[in-house]
Write an enzyme that holds these catalytic residues in place. Structure first.
Site, PDB file in Angstrom:
ATOM      1  N   CYS A 113      -2.965  -0.099   7.305  1.00 53.50           N
ATOM      2  CA  CYS A 113      -2.152   1.116   7.244  1.00 53.50           C
ATOM      3  C   CYS A 113      -2.351   1.981   8.486  1.00 53.50           C
ATOM      4  O   CYS A 113      -1.390   2.552   9.002  1.00 53.50           O
ATOM      5  CB  CYS A 113      -2.452   1.890   5.971  1.00 53.50           C
ATOM      6  SG  CYS A 113      -1.935   0.968   4.492  1.00 53.50           S
ATOM      7  N   GLU A 161       0.867   3.883   1.860  1.00 52.80           N
ATOM      8  CA  GLU A 161       1.311   4.289   3.197  1.00 52.80           C
ATOM      9  C   GLU A 161       2.457   3.421   3.703  1.00 52.80           C
ATOM     10  O   GLU A 161       3.433   3.930   4.254  1.00 52.80           O
ATOM     11  CB  GLU A 161       0.148   4.211   4.207  1.00 52.80           C
ATOM     12  CG  GLU A 161      -1.022   5.095   3.869  1.00 52.80           C
ATOM     13  CD  GLU A 161      -2.129   4.397   3.080  1.00 52.80           C
ATOM     14  OE1 GLU A 161      -3.301   4.737   3.300  1.00 52.80           O
ATOM     15  OE2 GLU A 161      -1.812   3.516   2.243  1.00 52.80           O
ATOM     16  N   CYS A 169      -6.617   2.248   5.337  1.00 56.99           N
ATOM     17  CA  CYS A 169      -7.320   1.027   5.731  1.00 56.99           C
ATOM     18  C   CYS A 169      -6.849   0.618   7.138  1.00 56.99           C
ATOM     19  O   CYS A 169      -5.977   1.265   7.723  1.00 56.99           O
ATOM     20  CB  CYS A 169      -7.024  -0.093   4.734  1.00 56.99           C
ATOM     21  SG  CYS A 169      -5.321  -0.722   4.830  1.00 56.99           S
ATOM     22  N   HIS A 174       0.850  -1.194   0.000  1.00 56.92           N
ATOM     23  CA  HIS A 174       0.000   0.000   0.000  1.00 56.92           C
ATOM     24  C   HIS A 174       0.885   1.243   0.000  1.00 56.92           C
ATOM     25  O   HIS A 174       2.034   1.205   0.472  1.00 56.92           O
ATOM     26  CB  HIS A 174      -0.877   0.023   1.256  1.00 56.92           C
ATOM     27  CG  HIS A 174      -1.994  -0.959   1.234  1.00 56.92           C
ATOM     28  ND1 HIS A 174      -3.193  -0.716   1.845  1.00 56.92           N
ATOM     29  CD2 HIS A 174      -2.106  -2.200   0.697  1.00 56.92           C
ATOM     30  CE1 HIS A 174      -3.996  -1.741   1.678  1.00 56.92           C
ATOM     31  NE2 HIS A 174      -3.352  -2.669   0.994  1.00 56.92           N
TER      32      HIS A 174
END
Length: 153
Positions: A86, A55, A83, A53
């Protein structure tokens, strides 16, 4: 243009890199002492890795740059609300502040479904700012999924 808007613009540039790879266009930058120290964008399909992801990619780079897993004093700018995975990493890395472009009503864990960034029982809470360049961030996500639906027809 505010400093938050400027740095969100850099996160948007990262999201566009994801979009160019046919990834969900999510971008992120981490700022320390007024300077970008890390950038990341969504690469889950490209890397074939659930953990890729925006992040997490940026947190990994920021930790290398600062030489510590603790990112005290850092601000994360991310185009879409984090999410649960993260959000957990943000709390664990001690990031001080998260600036979000738009909310994620289906999976957001910084206020939409849950708010993992500000649970008082955790040893660290994160300041949240939302809606910075929100329409631009939201429209990019909508365009991506609209285009994806068109391709599937």
């Amino acid at each position: 243009m505010t400093e938050d808007e400027k740095f969100m613009g850099e996160a948007i540039r990262q999201a566009k890199k994801a979009y160019a790879l046919d990834e969900v266009p999510i971008g992120c930058v981490i700022v320390y002492e007024g300077k970008i120290i890390a950038r990341g964008y969504n690469r889950r399909n490209t890397d074939k890795n659930t953990l890729s992801h925006a992040e997490l990619n940026a947190i990994r780079k920021a930790s290398r740059k600062l030489g510590d897993w603790r990112l005290d004093g850092c601000t994360m700018y991310v185009t879409l609300e984090p999410c649960q995975m993260c959000a957990g990493a943000i709390v664990q890395s001690r990031i001080r502040r998260v600036v979000m472009g738009c909310r994620n009503p289906k999976a957001g864990c910084a206020g939409s479904i849950l708010n993992l960034l500000q649970i008082p029982e955790f040893n660290h809470q994160v300041e949240i700012e939302e809606g910075v360049r929100g329409p631009e961030c939201s429209e990019m996500i909508k365009d991506f999924f609209r285009s994806l639906r068109e391709k599937r027809k």
